[in-house]
Design a protein around this motif. Structure first.
Motif, PDB file in Angstrom:
ATOM      1  N   GLN A  56       0.826  -1.209   0.000  1.00 53.12           N
ATOM      2  CA  GLN A  56       0.000   0.000   0.000  1.00 53.12           C
ATOM      3  C   GLN A  56       0.861   1.260   0.000  1.00 53.12           C
ATOM      4  O   GLN A  56       0.534   2.247  -0.666  1.00 53.12           O
ATOM      5  CB  GLN A  56      -0.936  -0.001   1.213  1.00 53.12           C
ATOM      6  N   VAL A  57       1.964   1.224   0.725  1.00 49.04           N
ATOM      7  CA  VAL A  57       2.877   2.372   0.748  1.00 49.04           C
ATOM      8  C   VAL A  57       3.550   2.519  -0.608  1.00 49.04           C
ATOM      9  O   VAL A  57       3.687   3.626  -1.140  1.00 49.04           O
ATOM     10  CB  VAL A  57       3.933   2.205   1.857  1.00 49.04           C
ATOM     11  N   PHE A  58       3.958   1.394  -1.185  1.00 55.19           N
ATOM     12  CA  PHE A  58       4.588   1.380  -2.507  1.00 55.19           C
ATOM     13  C   PHE A  58       3.678   2.015  -3.551  1.00 55.19           C
ATOM     14  O   PHE A  58       4.089   2.885  -4.319  1.00 55.19           O
ATOM     15  CB  PHE A  58       4.915  -0.067  -2.879  1.00 55.19           C
ATOM     16  N   ARG A  59       2.412   1.584  -3.567  1.00 58.21           N
ATOM     17  CA  ARG A  59       1.459   2.117  -4.547  1.00 58.21           C
ATOM     18  C   ARG A  59       1.175   3.594  -4.299  1.00 58.21           C
ATOM     19  O   ARG A  59       1.039   4.375  -5.237  1.00 58.21           O
ATOM     20  CB  ARG A  59       0.152   1.316  -4.497  1.00 58.21           C
ATOM     21  N   ARG A  60       1.099   3.979  -3.028  1.00 54.65           N
ATOM     22  CA  ARG A  60       0.793   5.374  -2.712  1.00 54.65           C
ATOM     23  C   ARG A  60       1.909   6.304  -3.196  1.00 54.65           C
ATOM     24  O   ARG A  60       1.645   7.375  -3.748  1.00 54.65           O
ATOM     25  CB  ARG A  60       0.592   5.530  -1.206  1.00 54.65           C
ATOM     26  N   ILE A  61       3.159   5.905  -2.993  1.00 55.56           N
ATOM     27  CA  ILE A  61       4.279   6.736  -3.443  1.00 55.56           C
ATOM     28  C   ILE A  61       4.288   6.840  -4.960  1.00 55.56           C
ATOM     29  O   ILE A  61       4.530   7.909  -5.531  1.00 55.56           O
ATOM     30  CB  ILE A  61       5.616   6.150  -2.940  1.00 55.56           C
ATOM     31  N   ARG A  62       3.999   5.734  -5.638  1.00 55.64           N
ATOM     32  CA  ARG A  62       3.977   5.762  -7.101  1.00 55.64           C
ATOM     33  C   ARG A  62       2.856   6.661  -7.620  1.00 55.64           C
ATOM     34  O   ARG A  62       3.018   7.354  -8.619  1.00 55.64           O
ATOM     35  CB  ARG A  62       3.853   4.338  -7.655  1.00 55.64           C
ATOM     36  N   ARG A  63       1.724   6.674  -6.949  1.00 56.06           N
ATOM     37  CA  ARG A  63       0.639   7.563  -7.360  1.00 56.06           C
ATOM     38  C   ARG A  63       1.050   9.022  -7.178  1.00 56.06           C
ATOM     39  O   ARG A  63       0.735   9.875  -8.006  1.00 56.06           O
ATOM     40  CB  ARG A  63      -0.640   7.258  -6.570  1.00 56.06           C
ATOM     41  N   MET A  64       1.745   9.302  -6.053  1.00 55.75           N
ATOM     42  CA  MET A  64       2.237  10.667  -5.847  1.00 55.75           C
ATOM     43  C   MET A  64       3.176  11.072  -6.977  1.00 55.75           C
ATOM     44  O   MET A  64       3.109  12.190  -7.499  1.00 55.75           O
ATOM     45  CB  MET A  64       2.995  10.761  -4.514  1.00 55.75           C
ATOM     46  N   ALA A  65       4.063  10.158  -7.343  1.00 57.50           N
ATOM     47  CA  ALA A  65       5.024  10.439  -8.406  1.00 57.50           C
ATOM     48  C   ALA A  65       4.315  10.648  -9.738  1.00 57.50           C
ATOM     49  O   ALA A  65       4.715  11.498 -10.547  1.00 57.50           O
ATOM     50  CB  ALA A  65       6.028   9.289  -8.512  1.00 57.50           C
ATOM     51  N   GLN A  66       3.258   9.872  -9.998  1.00 59.47           N
ATOM     52  CA  GLN A  66       2.481  10.027 -11.235  1.00 59.47           C
ATOM     53  C   GLN A  66       1.859  11.420 -11.325  1.00 59.47           C
ATOM     54  O   GLN A  66       1.908  12.078 -12.366  1.00 59.47           O
ATOM     55  CB  GLN A  66       1.387   8.956 -11.293  1.00 59.47           C
ATOM     56  N   VAL A  67       1.254  11.830 -10.209  1.00 57.26           N
ATOM     57  CA  VAL A  67       0.617  13.148 -10.183  1.00 57.26           C
ATOM     58  C   VAL A  67       1.663  14.242 -10.388  1.00 57.26           C
ATOM     59  O   VAL A  67       1.455  15.193 -11.150  1.00 57.26           O
ATOM     60  CB  VAL A  67      -0.135  13.360  -8.853  1.00 57.26           C
ATOM     61  N   ASP A  68       2.793  14.111  -9.713  1.00 60.55           N
ATOM     62  CA  ASP A  68       3.857  15.110  -9.856  1.00 60.55           C
ATOM     63  C   ASP A  68       4.396  15.128 -11.284  1.00 60.55           C
ATOM     64  O   ASP A  68       4.736  16.188 -11.824  1.00 60.55           O
ATOM     65  CB  ASP A  68       4.993  14.817  -8.875  1.00 60.55           C
ATOM     66  N   ALA A  69       4.473  13.950 -11.896  1.00 66.04           N
ATOM     67  CA  ALA A  69       4.960  13.869 -13.278  1.00 66.04           C
ATOM     68  C   ALA A  69       3.989  14.555 -14.227  1.00 66.04           C
ATOM     69  O   ALA A  69       4.399  15.237 -15.175  1.00 66.04           O
ATOM     70  CB  ALA A  69       5.156  12.407 -13.682  1.00 66.04           C
ATOM     71  N   GLU A  70       2.694  14.392 -13.988  1.00 67.27           N
ATOM     72  CA  GLU A  70       1.681  15.061 -14.806  1.00 67.27           C
ATOM     73  C   GLU A  70       1.829  16.581 -14.718  1.00 67.27           C
ATOM     74  O   GLU A  70       1.686  17.294 -15.708  1.00 67.27           O
ATOM     75  CB  GLU A  70       0.277  14.651 -14.335  1.00 67.27           C
ATOM     76  N   ASP A  71       2.137  17.057 -13.492  1.00 64.48           N
ATOM     77  CA  ASP A  71       2.248  18.499 -13.271  1.00 64.48           C
ATOM     78  C   ASP A  71       3.649  19.033 -13.562  1.00 64.48           C
ATOM     79  O   ASP A  71       3.855  20.249 -13.588  1.00 64.48           O
ATOM     80  CB  ASP A  71       1.879  18.837 -11.819  1.00 64.48           C
ATOM     81  N   GLY A  72       4.614  18.118 -13.713  1.00 65.05           N
ATOM     82  CA  GLY A  72       5.996  18.532 -13.926  1.00 65.05           C
ATOM     83  C   GLY A  72       6.657  19.068 -12.675  1.00 65.05           C
ATOM     84  O   GLY A  72       7.600  19.857 -12.738  1.00 65.05           O
ATOM     85  N   ASN A  73       6.175  18.631 -11.499  1.00 65.87           N
ATOM     86  CA  ASN A  73       6.738  19.085 -10.215  1.00 65.87           C
ATOM     87  C   ASN A  73       7.415  17.921  -9.505  1.00 65.87           C
ATOM     88  O   ASN A  73       6.746  17.037  -8.972  1.00 65.87           O
ATOM     89  CB  ASN A  73       5.624  19.654  -9.320  1.00 65.87           C
ATOM     90  N   TYR A  74       8.744  17.919  -9.515  1.00 67.19           N
ATOM     91  CA  TYR A  74       9.502  16.817  -8.927  1.00 67.19           C
ATOM     92  C   TYR A  74       9.513  16.911  -7.407  1.00 67.19           C
ATOM     93  O   TYR A  74       9.821  17.945  -6.837  1.00 67.19           O
ATOM     94  CB  TYR A  74      10.937  16.845  -9.458  1.00 67.19           C
ATOM     95  N   LYS A  75       9.148  15.804  -6.753  1.00 66.60           N
ATOM     96  CA  LYS A  75       9.119  15.704  -5.292  1.00 66.60           C
ATOM     97  C   LYS A  75       8.354  16.863  -4.674  1.00 66.60           C
ATOM     98  O   LYS A  75       8.892  17.648  -3.881  1.00 66.60           O
ATOM     99  CB  LYS A  75      10.531  15.609  -4.723  1.00 66.60           C
TER     100      LYS A  75
END
Length: 273
Positions: A56-75
């Motif tokens: 669940q933690v693994f998937r949650r971090i990947r979703r955060m990264a996906q959203v940031d990638a969509e917005d172009g905002n790293y971390k």
């Protein structure tokens, strides 16, 4: 850093160990929003969890990264806050609890007592006597008449009634000065350096000999030091995030390139009258 461990069994509940009781990794409203925002990424983005993190933690971090990638905002701030909270709930010492517990020791000095006896003479507290002894080793204070205990230990008993405190002789890697005391409270070893009117300085170590906290009376503030376990966890979290972020960015850029190519390849019709 390895160190000789004193034999000690804590009976106190005042210093709690780290745990995962309060960390809930189940899908929350924020997770649902991230899931919806990341739906543009194709199914090929879903990968097997090969990290040491819970799924669940693994998937949650990947979703955060996906959203940031969509917005172009790293971390973005969500990941920073999440990683900090996750470390706190899993591998970090409970620093806030330690600081609260040790706060009385940071404020001690040799001139705080305001008690006056019948003759008008200032009555010294146990801690004041202890500090005098530590700052002037040649002048030994009179032990407490009832317990015959070390004044410093008597003062500690008064400050922390019922708490198991083990007083330690110098052990590796600690070399004590004349104005210093070494003792163990719960799972932590504290080096106490007596001060004057500014108060005392403290260094707090875990049982691996790693410094986790220190208090500077000159600046009147605490400083935190990351442990090896915290550094390893941070690298693990960032590795999962980075893999997801850069994979998502590559896919997004690939999709954009394909759209540009399709637009350029469309035939241009001209109508002549």
């Amino acid at each position: 850093m390895n160190m000789i461990q004193p034999t000690y069994t804590s009976k106190s509940s005042k210093i709690q160990g780290t745990g995962t009781e309060s960390f809930k990794s189940s899908d929350s409203k924020a997770d649902a929003v991230q899931e919806k925002a990341a739906v543009k990424i194709s199914d090929s983005f879903k990968v097997k969890n090969t990290s040491r993190l819970p799924d669940q933690v693994f998937r949650r971090i990947r979703r955060m990264a996906q959203v940031d990638a969509e917005d172009g905002n790293y971390k973005e701030i969500d990941f920073q806050a999440f990683s900090s909270e996750y470390k706190k709930e899993t591998v970090s010492p409970n620093r806030s609890q330690l600081m609260k517990l040790l706060e009385p020791l940071t404020m001690l000095d040799a001139g705080k007592s305001e008690d006056i006896d019948k003759s008008g003479k200032k009555v010294k507290s146990y801690m004041e006597m202890a500090l005098e002894a530590m700052l002037s080793p040649k002048k030994k204070p009179r032990p407490d008449a009832e317990t015959k205990a070390d004044p410093f230990q008597s003062a500690m008993n008064a400050l922390y009634p019922g708490m198991d405190i083990t007083y330690l002789d110098p052990i590796f890697p600690f070399e004590l000065k004349e104005n210093e005391k070494l003792f163990q409270m719960g799972d932590y070893i504290i080096r106490y350096s007596a001060g004057s009117t500014l108060g005392a300085s403290l260094d707090v170590y875990n049982q691996n000999g790693e410094k986790v906290l220190s208090y500077n009376p000159l600046e009147m503030k605490w400083s935190s030091y990351p442990t090896e376990a915290e550094n390893k966890m941070q690298k693990e979290l960032e590795s999962v995030y980075d893999d997801a972020y850069y994979t998502a960015r590559a896919e997004i850029e690939s999709q954009k390139a394909a759209e540009v190519f399709e637009t350029a390849a469309e035939p241009i019709f001209s109508v002549r009258v």
